[in-house]
Design a protein around this motif. Structure first.
Motif, short mmCIF file in Angstrom:
data_model
loop_
_atom_site.label_atom_id
_atom_site.label_comp_id
_atom_site.label_asym_id
_atom_site.label_seq_id
_atom_site.Cartn_x
_atom_site.Cartn_y
_atom_site.Cartn_z
N GLY A 211 0.82 -1.20 0.00
CA GLY A 211 0.00 0.00 0.00
C GLY A 211 0.86 1.25 0.00
O GLY A 211 2.09 1.19 -0.04
N GLY A 212 0.23 2.39 0.04
CA GLY A 212 0.96 3.65 -0.05
C GLY A 212 1.12 4.11 -1.47
O GLY A 212 0.59 3.51 -2.42
N THR A 213 1.89 5.17 -1.66
CA THR A 213 1.99 5.81 -2.97
C THR A 213 2.63 4.92 -4.03
O THR A 213 2.32 5.03 -5.22
CB THR A 213 2.78 7.12 -2.86
OG1 THR A 213 4.06 6.85 -2.26
CG2 THR A 213 2.05 8.13 -2.01
N VAL A 214 3.54 4.02 -3.62
CA VAL A 214 4.19 3.15 -4.61
C VAL A 214 3.96 1.67 -4.28
O VAL A 214 4.61 0.79 -4.85
CB VAL A 214 5.71 3.44 -4.70
CG1 VAL A 214 5.95 4.81 -5.28
CG2 VAL A 214 6.39 3.29 -3.34
N GLY A 215 3.06 1.39 -3.34
CA GLY A 215 2.70 0.01 -3.06
C GLY A 215 3.71 -0.78 -2.27
O GLY A 215 3.67 -2.02 -2.28
N GLN A 216 4.62 -0.10 -1.55
CA GLN A 216 5.68 -0.81 -0.84
C GLN A 216 5.61 -0.62 0.68
O GLN A 216 6.59 -0.82 1.38
CB GLN A 216 7.04 -0.38 -1.37
CG GLN A 216 7.25 -0.82 -2.81
CD GLN A 216 8.54 -0.30 -3.42
OE1 GLN A 216 9.06 0.72 -3.00
NE2 GLN A 216 9.04 -1.01 -4.40
N GLY A 217 4.43 -0.25 1.16
CA GLY A 217 4.23 -0.19 2.59
C GLY A 217 3.91 1.21 3.09
O GLY A 217 4.24 2.21 2.44
N THR A 218 3.26 1.27 4.26
CA THR A 218 2.89 2.55 4.86
C THR A 218 3.16 2.55 6.36
O THR A 218 3.29 1.49 6.99
CB THR A 218 1.40 2.86 4.66
OG1 THR A 218 0.62 1.95 5.46
CG2 THR A 218 1.00 2.75 3.20
N PHE A 219 3.23 3.73 6.92
CA PHE A 219 3.24 3.98 8.36
C PHE A 219 1.97 4.77 8.65
O PHE A 219 1.71 5.79 8.00
CB PHE A 219 4.49 4.78 8.75
CG PHE A 219 4.49 5.31 10.15
CD1 PHE A 219 4.56 4.46 11.24
CD2 PHE A 219 4.44 6.69 10.38
CE1 PHE A 219 4.58 4.96 12.54
CE2 PHE A 219 4.47 7.19 11.67
CZ PHE A 219 4.54 6.33 12.76
N PHE A 220 1.16 4.31 9.61
CA PHE A 220 -0.14 4.93 9.83
C PHE A 220 -0.42 5.10 11.32
O PHE A 220 0.23 4.50 12.17
CB PHE A 220 -1.25 4.09 9.20
CG PHE A 220 -1.44 2.73 9.83
CD1 PHE A 220 -2.25 2.55 10.95
CD2 PHE A 220 -0.80 1.62 9.31
CE1 PHE A 220 -2.42 1.30 11.53
CE2 PHE A 220 -0.96 0.36 9.88
CZ PHE A 220 -1.77 0.21 11.00
N SER A 221 -1.42 5.94 11.61
CA SER A 221 -1.91 6.09 12.98
C SER A 221 -3.39 5.76 12.99
O SER A 221 -4.08 5.83 11.96
CB SER A 221 -1.69 7.51 13.50
OG SER A 221 -2.51 8.44 12.80
N LEU A 222 -3.88 5.37 14.19
CA LEU A 222 -5.27 5.00 14.35
C LEU A 222 -5.77 5.50 15.70
O LEU A 222 -5.16 5.22 16.73
CB LEU A 222 -5.43 3.48 14.27
CG LEU A 222 -6.82 2.91 14.58
CD1 LEU A 222 -7.78 3.25 13.45
CD2 LEU A 222 -6.75 1.41 14.79
N THR A 223 -6.86 6.25 15.71
CA THR A 223 -7.46 6.67 16.97
C THR A 223 -8.41 5.58 17.46
O THR A 223 -8.83 4.70 16.70
CB THR A 223 -8.24 7.98 16.80
OG1 THR A 223 -9.42 7.73 16.02
CG2 THR A 223 -7.40 9.05 16.12
N THR A 224 -8.76 5.65 18.74
CA THR A 224 -9.70 4.66 19.29
C THR A 224 -11.10 4.83 18.69
O THR A 224 -11.92 3.92 18.80
CB THR A 224 -9.77 4.77 20.81
OG1 THR A 224 -10.07 6.13 21.18
CG2 THR A 224 -8.44 4.37 21.45
N ALA A 225 -11.35 5.96 18.04
CA ALA A 225 -12.62 6.17 17.35
C ALA A 225 -12.60 5.60 15.94
O ALA A 225 -13.61 5.64 15.22
CB ALA A 225 -12.96 7.66 17.29
N GLY A 226 -11.44 5.08 15.51
CA GLY A 226 -11.34 4.47 14.20
C GLY A 226 -10.87 5.38 13.09
O GLY A 226 -10.98 5.01 11.91
N VAL A 227 -10.31 6.55 13.42
CA VAL A 227 -9.81 7.47 12.39
C VAL A 227 -8.40 7.03 11.98
O VAL A 227 -7.47 7.07 12.79
CB VAL A 227 -9.79 8.92 12.89
CG1 VAL A 227 -9.22 9.85 11.82
CG2 VAL A 227 -11.19 9.36 13.30
N LEU A 228 -8.26 6.60 10.75
CA LEU A 228 -6.99 6.12 10.21
C LEU A 228 -6.31 7.22 9.39
O LEU A 228 -6.95 7.86 8.56
CB LEU A 228 -7.22 4.89 9.33
CG LEU A 228 -5.97 4.33 8.64
CD1 LEU A 228 -5.14 3.53 9.62
CD2 LEU A 228 -6.38 3.46 7.44
#
Length: 537
Positions: A211-228
């Motif tokens: 995933g990500g812009t070139v399909g080679q992985g992402t770093f993400f955050s997630l809130t307890t409300a489900g906001v990714l």
């Protein structure tokens, strides 16, 4: 259930610590604790299978396959190498547990299987007690709930478990209660092997392999409300396909590994800030079998400040244990796996509170089906709170560590607490009114135990007086844990004048531009918000 004394096979390697520790030499000890044997105990742990430490000081983990039903097992192992198989998967209760386990605040362990379950065979979420009582909490159906979970769920401060799943229809994130009430939270840009890590800000952070812009992985955050929020996209030049779990360091950065990519295409060690500032620390070389490469498992940080990790191949072709400074210098191979005592250490390394690193290999050993190993790098023992790294005064915190029965006290920052020692490895303690944000210290005659990360004491506002007035009115705010306050706000407007009179009182003035709203006090431990409004006349 099988309880067997391990036929310990010791492989001891003495290495010089070179310039890392000055002129002194320090022995490094690798021990093959247990050779997996397929039929009884299971075999072939997958990446990035994670071990977990229990209240009893034992290690808990899974094998991906093998066991009496060939669907994998859950096991318990003492630090010395006594193994007990707690559960053997049979398909209808789950199959192929790939991710390992996480410890919950209730003392139980939580995990997932990639396949199996009574319906659809898309995997399950399960709970298991230290004694081996198994409960299936949820069976994935492969719809909006996803399926094929690769990592164990982790518990948040709210008591719910949060995790990720991957299926042919797309990766997803979810929330589930310890009673099994499941809530899908939405899609992920790719499969997450390493699972979620709780950040200092109360959000979860993680990586996806693709995933990500070139399909080679992402770093993400997630809130307890489900906001990714996708914060960073990996790409080949800086390292890609992050598979291992992230590790949060005391410096506020997350550290991890990319299984491939980088300047020499053998993978990388990296650090990244919660805002997405990425720094590549080391490149692994893929040009030959004699060189360390493919770091699948992520890293842990020892009391010496160094990062420790593994490569799944390299040197003899069987993999290595390495260490590196957090600034990317002083890289050193600490151990080379020889096949006989383990090979391909793709699963994640785990740092026990006794200071030793434990891990699994996917192959090697007497049966070539993987081993459980320990690595003693001379690191100091430490203590760690279970799940929670912030709380209000009076909240009961659980602590894991060593030699608690000889402890003489515990400190939250500069405030002394009163602990209840349950066992040599587990204690509970209410956050004392004198607690300040900082490291928790368990006082012991043999040497104090410190937590790797600061514990945040969350402030509270109990009252303020007067409850109304014009700009310039002096207001006395009362509450708890005000020491070190950095700001006082009336609504969204910061007060230009305030004095911290004590840990329980602040004197301030209503600032120009303030409107009727709640009062907020900001400290290093977090923010306290009043339950009622201050009325600006």
């Amino acid at each position: 259930m099988t309880n067997i004394r391990i036929r310990a096979c010791h492989c001891v390697v003495a290495l010089l610590a070179l310039a890392f520790f000055g002129a002194k030499a320090q022995a490094q000890t690798y021990t093959d604790l247990f050779d997996l044997d397929n039929d009884v105990h299971g075999c072939c742990p997958s990446y990035p299978s994670q071990l977990a430490q229990g209240r009893d000081g034992n290690l808990y983990g899974v094998t991906t396959s093998g066991g009496p039903h060939s669907d994998g097992t859950v096991f318990r192992m003492t630090p010395a190498g006594v193994v007990t198989v707690l559960h053997s998967f049979s398909g209808t209760d789950g199959s192929l547990p790939m991710g390992g386990l996480s410890l919950g605040m209730d003392g139980n362990f939580y995990g997932t299987t990639f396949e199996g379950g009574p319906v659809c065979c898309r995997g399950v979420i399960f709970k298991i007690t230290p004694a081996g009582t198994y409960t299936m909490l949820y069976n994935f159906l492969g719809g909006t709930d996803g399926g094929g979970p690769l990592a164990p769920p982790v518990q948040g401060p709210d008591g719910n478990l949060y995790g990720t799943a991957s299926s042919s229809s797309g990766a997803t994130i979810y929330k589930i209660t310890t009673a099994g009430v499941f809530t899908p939270l939405g899609p992920l840009p790719g499969a997450s092997y390493g699972g979620l890590v709780l950040g200092n800000d109360g959000k979860f952070y993680g990586t996806t392999e693709r995933g990500g812009t070139v399909g080679q992985g992402t770093f993400f955050s997630l809130t307890t409300a489900g906001v990714l929020t996708v914060i960073y996209s990996f790409h080949d030049a800086t390292g890609d396909f992050p598979i291992g779990p992230l590790m949060l360091s005391a410096d506020g950065f997350f550290y991890g590994t990319g299984a491939a990519g980088g300047a020499m295409s053998g993978g990388v060690v990296f650090k990244i800030s919660p805002a997405g500032v990425y720094t590549k620390l080391h490149d692994f070389d893929s040009s030959g079998a004699s060189l360390a490469k493919a770091p699948y498992g992520g890293v842990v940080q020892g009391s010496d400040g160094f990062l420790y990790g593994t490569t799944s191949t390299g040197s003899s072709g069987n993999g290595t244990i390495f260490k590196i400074k957090p600034n990317g210098t002083s890289f050193l191979i600490m151990h080379t796996f020889d096949g006989t005592h383990g090979a391909e250490p793709a699963p994640a390394p785990f740092l026990h509170t006794n200071g030793k690193i434990y891990g699994l290999t996917t192959t090697g050993g007497a049966h070539n089906q993987g081993v459980v190993y320990s690595f003693d790098a001379g690191l100091k023992p430490f203590a760690v709170p279970v799940v929670r790294r912030s709380a209000k005064v009076g909240s009961v915190i659980e602590m894991l560590g060593q030699n608690f029965k000889t402890s003489t006290g515990i400190m939250f920052g500069t405030g002394a607490g009163t602990e209840t020692v349950v066992s040599n490895n587990y204690m509970t303690v209410p956050v004392p009114s004198s607690a300040t944000t900082g490291l928790i210290t368990v006082l012991e005659p043999s040497g104090n135990l410190l937590t790797p990360l600061k514990f945040k004491v969350t402030p509270t506002i109990t009252s303020f007086s007067p409850t109304s007035g014009p700009v310039g009115t002096q207001v006395v705010v009362k509450g708890m844990s005000f020491t070190g306050a950095t700001a006082v706000k009336f609504g969204t407007v910061s007060a230009t004048v305030f004095t911290v009179n004590s840990n329980t009182q602040i004197t301030t003035e209503v600032p120009s531009g303030a409107a009727t709203g709640k009062i907020q006090v900001v400290t290093p431990g977090g923010a306290a918000i009043s339950t009622t409004n201050f009325t600006v006349n």
